[in-house]
Design an enzyme around this catalytic site. Structure first.
Site, PDB file in Angstrom:
ATOM      1  CG  PHE A   3      -0.208   0.310   2.490  1.00  0.00           C
ATOM      2  CD1 PHE A   3      -0.157   1.783   2.808  1.00  0.00           C
ATOM      3  CD2 PHE A   3       0.290  -0.412   3.246  1.00  0.00           C
ATOM      4  CE1 PHE A   3       0.457   2.286   3.817  1.00  0.00           C
ATOM      5  CE2 PHE A   3       0.863   0.031   4.602  1.00  0.00           C
ATOM      6  CZ  PHE A   3       0.958   1.145   4.779  1.00  0.00           C
ATOM      7  CE  LYS A  16      -2.533  -8.622  -4.404  1.00  0.00           C
ATOM      8  NZ  LYS A  16      -3.175  -7.555  -3.608  1.00  0.00           N
ATOM      9  CD  GLU A  36      -5.437  -6.177   0.035  1.00  0.00           C
ATOM     10  OE1 GLU A  36      -4.493  -6.200  -0.691  1.00  0.00           O
ATOM     11  OE2 GLU A  36      -5.607  -7.032   0.936  1.00  0.00           O
ATOM     12  NE  ARG A  37      -3.373  -2.445   3.576  1.00  0.00           N
ATOM     13  CZ  ARG A  37      -2.762  -2.342   4.644  1.00  0.00           C
ATOM     14  NH1 ARG A  37      -3.212  -1.742   5.743  1.00  0.00           N
ATOM     15  NH2 ARG A  37      -1.606  -3.141   4.581  1.00  0.00           N
ATOM     16  CB  SER A  97       4.608  -7.393   5.955  1.00  0.00           C
ATOM     17  OG  SER A  97       3.733  -8.438   5.295  1.00  0.00           O
ATOM     18  CB  CYS A 136      10.624  -0.245   2.509  1.00  0.00           C
ATOM     19  SG  CYS A 136      11.135   0.204   1.192  1.00  0.00           S
ATOM     20  CD  GLU A 167       8.409  -2.493   8.250  1.00  0.00           C
ATOM     21  OE1 GLU A 167       7.861  -3.523   8.213  1.00  0.00           O
ATOM     22  OE2 GLU A 167       9.085  -1.823   7.594  1.00  0.00           O
TER      23      GLU A 167
HETATM   24  P1  NAD Z   1       1.511  -6.591   3.270  1.00  0.00           P
HETATM   25  O1  NAD Z   1       2.506  -7.698   3.170  1.00  0.00           O
HETATM   26  O2  NAD Z   1       0.310  -6.727   3.996  1.00  0.00           O
HETATM   27  O3  NAD Z   1       0.712  -6.559   1.491  1.00  0.00           O
HETATM   28  C1  NAD Z   1       1.603  -6.825   0.483  1.00  0.00           C
HETATM   29  C2  NAD Z   1       0.759  -7.590  -0.603  1.00  0.00           C
HETATM   30  O4  NAD Z   1       0.490  -8.630  -0.053  1.00  0.00           O
HETATM   31  C3  NAD Z   1      -0.397  -6.843  -1.006  1.00  0.00           C
HETATM   32  O5  NAD Z   1      -0.586  -6.723  -2.246  1.00  0.00           O
HETATM   33  C4  NAD Z   1      -1.570  -8.105  -0.130  1.00  0.00           C
HETATM   34  O6  NAD Z   1      -2.795  -8.069  -0.813  1.00  0.00           O
HETATM   35  C5  NAD Z   1      -0.703  -9.048  -0.029  1.00  0.00           C
HETATM   36  N1  NAD Z   1      -0.969  -9.939   1.181  1.00  0.00           N
HETATM   37  C6  NAD Z   1      -1.262  -9.424   2.433  1.00  0.00           C
HETATM   38  N2  NAD Z   1      -1.369 -10.714   3.004  1.00  0.00           N
HETATM   39  C7  NAD Z   1      -1.352 -11.550   2.573  1.00  0.00           C
HETATM   40  C8  NAD Z   1      -1.322 -13.033   3.050  1.00  0.00           C
HETATM   41  N3  NAD Z   1      -1.908 -13.515   4.158  1.00  0.00           N
HETATM   42  N4  NAD Z   1      -1.112 -13.750   2.032  1.00  0.00           N
HETATM   43  C9  NAD Z   1      -1.038 -13.558   0.640  1.00  0.00           C
HETATM   44  N5  NAD Z   1      -1.019 -12.278   0.249  1.00  0.00           N
HETATM   45  C10 NAD Z   1      -1.225 -11.476   1.167  1.00  0.00           C
HETATM   46  O7  NAD Z   1       2.295  -5.256   3.156  1.00  0.00           O
HETATM   47  P2  NAD Z   1       1.809  -3.545   3.295  1.00  0.00           P
HETATM   48  O8  NAD Z   1       1.341  -3.548   4.697  1.00  0.00           O
HETATM   49  O9  NAD Z   1       0.726  -3.669   2.143  1.00  0.00           O
HETATM   50  O10 NAD Z   1       2.934  -3.057   3.078  1.00  0.00           O
HETATM   51  C11 NAD Z   1       3.855  -2.467   4.024  1.00  0.00           C
HETATM   52  C12 NAD Z   1       5.077  -3.422   4.179  1.00  0.00           C
HETATM   53  O11 NAD Z   1       5.675  -3.551   2.821  1.00  0.00           O
HETATM   54  C13 NAD Z   1       6.170  -2.873   5.155  1.00  0.00           C
HETATM   55  O12 NAD Z   1       6.568  -4.170   5.843  1.00  0.00           O
HETATM   56  C14 NAD Z   1       7.051  -2.337   4.225  1.00  0.00           C
HETATM   57  O13 NAD Z   1       8.478  -2.498   4.885  1.00  0.00           O
HETATM   58  C15 NAD Z   1       7.098  -3.079   3.129  1.00  0.00           C
HETATM   59  N6  NAD Z   1       7.683  -2.686   1.976  1.00  0.00           N
HETATM   60  C16 NAD Z   1       9.024  -2.964   1.729  1.00  0.00           C
HETATM   61  C17 NAD Z   1       9.609  -2.423   0.614  1.00  0.00           C
HETATM   62  C18 NAD Z   1      10.890  -2.909   0.068  1.00  0.00           C
HETATM   63  O14 NAD Z   1      11.582  -2.333  -0.886  1.00  0.00           O
HETATM   64  N7  NAD Z   1      11.463  -4.027   0.808  1.00  0.00           N
HETATM   65  C19 NAD Z   1       8.983  -1.508  -0.184  1.00  0.00           C
HETATM   66  C20 NAD Z   1       7.811  -0.996   0.371  1.00  0.00           C
HETATM   67  C21 NAD Z   1       6.999  -1.871   1.261  1.00  0.00           C
END
Ligand code: NAD
Length: 482
Positions: A147, A171, A174-175, A224, A279, A376
């Site tokens: 997101f 994909k 969704e948020r 994450s 991140c 984090e």
């Molecule tokens: P998230 O892991 O909740 O969601 C990321 C994606 O995974 C979304 O598209 C979501 O629909 C999907 N998802 C969520 N839960 C899932 C599950 N149980 N099974 C399968 N798919 C699932 O992450 P977020 O809250 O959207 O983003 C924040 C996180 O992303 C932070 O931890 C941040 O550090 C990380 N991030 C990392 C980088 C990097 O370059 N390392 C860059 C941006 C964000």
């Protein structure tokens, strides 16, 4: 209800469940985002697989014409994309401009594919025998994004995938799907052939389906750490290339020889920019030697002065976080620090009113054993810690399970070299608070911040989306090898 974009057409999702897309500044419901199903993924992948047959034969110089067109369209629609990004994410307009600009830079870099994708050749490596190595596209790739950068993160991948001759299924989170809907409208306008770019809205089911679909060659994930690990394991167990970028805990070290005024400003911007939801956001400032008191004084003043509010108001310097759940998680981590003996110098938990807001928080006397020093936060929380030396600070950084970024503030070349040489994170800043590699460099962390072998964009982007093929040849008329 917003729609998928599959095979060049906008079509309803087969999912019946939905997620509300909420403006975090005022809790207004902006749209309903469907939670798609395996059927949607299957349709998108079939379309992409079919489109690959002719797209891979389209000369690279012709493929990039669509990206040049898209670049123009993105510039023409820059302000409306920025507005949407702020509306659904909450970040300030300045931050959204950065989000969109960094995305456009990926498109610009991918326009150089005809040069970037070139292979190697070697004449006479044995008498009369030559060899060449070329890069070929592989088929259908998928992207799953978070997101926190609604515009930029998908661009880390697909322009490189498509320019190298692959087709794609995205994909988004969704948020925050609305920014991508707008960008896909522009992709459609740019005239890319049907099926080359597809958008499937959804959550967990779509993710699992993409990671296990037999016709997908590779998956790029950003999000994450637990989900990154899951995507990596599921995707690789189905024979796919996977690059999965996870969460982070980023440390910043201030040495006594640093310019304190600039360093403090830079650290604060890194920590509270995008309300801490980057991140690459700094989290713990390790103040070495006698710098702690002065850093604390300056941070406290600057953090207290920040204007918090709706990101769409140009005066706002920090917007809300993404959700009510996020507010609660961040408050919980601040409380854990207080319970473990930290000093809450500035408490941002007292924000009242509509929206998912927190004020900047400053937590002092943080030690490496505390939860807040390990997990984090993903919110506007400055952690201040005391450090005896650079050696000790590097040891602390290297003991973290994450290794995305770290920054050093100093005027000493020797200290800077030691830091670059010894610190484990894969992206380092020297007097820089958010060391985000540009589109022509590779991007990605280490340890629990990255799962895979090949990182995002730059030369790594070309590597990830292509396979090499080596041809060895002999054409001499008078060869007498037999
Ligand atoms: P998230 O892991 O909740 O969601 C990321 C994606 O995974 C979304 O598209 C979501 O629909 C999907 N998802 C969520 N839960 C899932 C599950 N149980 N099974 C399968 N798919 C699932 O992450 P977020 O809250 O959207 O983003 C924040 C996180 O992303 C932070 O931890 C941040 O550090 C990380 N991030 C990392 C980088 C990097 O370059 N390392 C860059 C941006 C964000």
């Amino acid at each position: 209800m917003i729609k998928n974009y599959i095979n060049g057409e906008w079509s309803a999702s087969t999912g019946v469940e939905t997620v509300e897309v909420i403006n975090p500044a005022n809790e207004e419901v902006l749209a309903l985002s469907p939670l798609g199903t395996h059927k949607d993924v299957d349709r998108a992948v079939s379309a992409a697989k079919e489109a690959f047959k002719s797209w891979r034969k389209t000369p690279a110089v012709d493929r990039v014409q669509y990206l040049f067109k898209l670049k123009t369209l993105l510039e023409e629609n820059f302000d409306s994309i920025v507005k949407l990004c702020t509306q659904e994410h909450g970040k300030t307009l300045v931050e959204s401009r950065g989000d969109v600009r960094r995305g456009i830079q990926m498109v610009e870099t991918a326009c150089g594919i005809p040069s970037l994708m070139m292979g190697q050749s070697f004449e006479d490596f044995a008498v009369g025998i030559d060899s060449q190595s070329i890069r070929q596209p592989m088929g259908v790739f998928a992207g799953i994004t978070p997101f926190n950068f609604p515009a930029m993160v998908p661009f880390w991948f697909w322009p490189f995938a498509v320019a190298t001759g692959n087709t794609y299924v995205l994909k988004p989170s969704e948020r925050v799907p609305l920014t991508q809907i707008k960008i896909f409208e522009l992709i459609e306008k740019a005239g890319l052939p049907k099926g080359v770019m597809n958008l499937v809205l959804g959550g967990k089911e779509v993710v699992n389906s993409l990671c296990s679909h037999p016709d997908i060659k590779g998956v790029s994930f950003v999000g994450s750490t637990p989900v990154a690990k899951h995507v990596y394991q599921l995707g690789t167990s189905h024979g796919k290339r996977v690059q999965a970028l996870g969460g982070a805990k980023n440390f910043m070290v201030v040495l006594p020889d640093a310019n304190l005024e600039t360093s403090v400003k830079t650290c604060l911007e890194s920590i509270v920019g995008c309300a801490g939801q980057r991140c690459l956001a700094g989290s713990v400032i390790i103040c070495v030697g006698n710098t702690y008191d002065e850093v604390k004084k300056q941070i406290l003043k600057a953090a207290s002065d920040l204007i918090v509010g709706d990101g769409s108001d140009p005066r706002t310097q920090m917007g809300p976080v993404i959700s009510k759940a996020s507010v609660e998680t961040i408050k919980g981590l601040i409380q854990s620090a207080a319970d473990e003996g930290a000093d809450i110098v500035l408490d941002g938990r007292k924000y009242s009113g509509k929206g998912f807001f927190l004020n900047p928080t400053v937590v002092g006397e943080v030690t490496s054993k505390m939860r807040i020093a390990k997990e984090e936060v993903f919110g506007p929380v400055v952690c201040l810690a005391r450090g005896k030396s650079l050696d000790e600070a590097i040891q602390w950084i290297n003991s973290s399970s994450f290794a995305n970024t770290a920054s050093l503030f100093t005027s000493s070349g020797a200290a800077a070299r030691q830091f670059s040489y010894e610190a484990a994170p894969a992206m380092l800043g020297l007097n820089i608070g958010v060391p985000a590699p540009m589109s022509f460099f590779s991007f990605g962390g280490a340890k629990d911040s990255f799962f895979g072998d090949i990182k995002a964009h730059g030369q790594s982007g070309i590597q990830f989306f292509t396979d090499t093929k080596v041809t060895i040849q002999r054409w001499n008329k008078d060869s007498n090898i037999w």
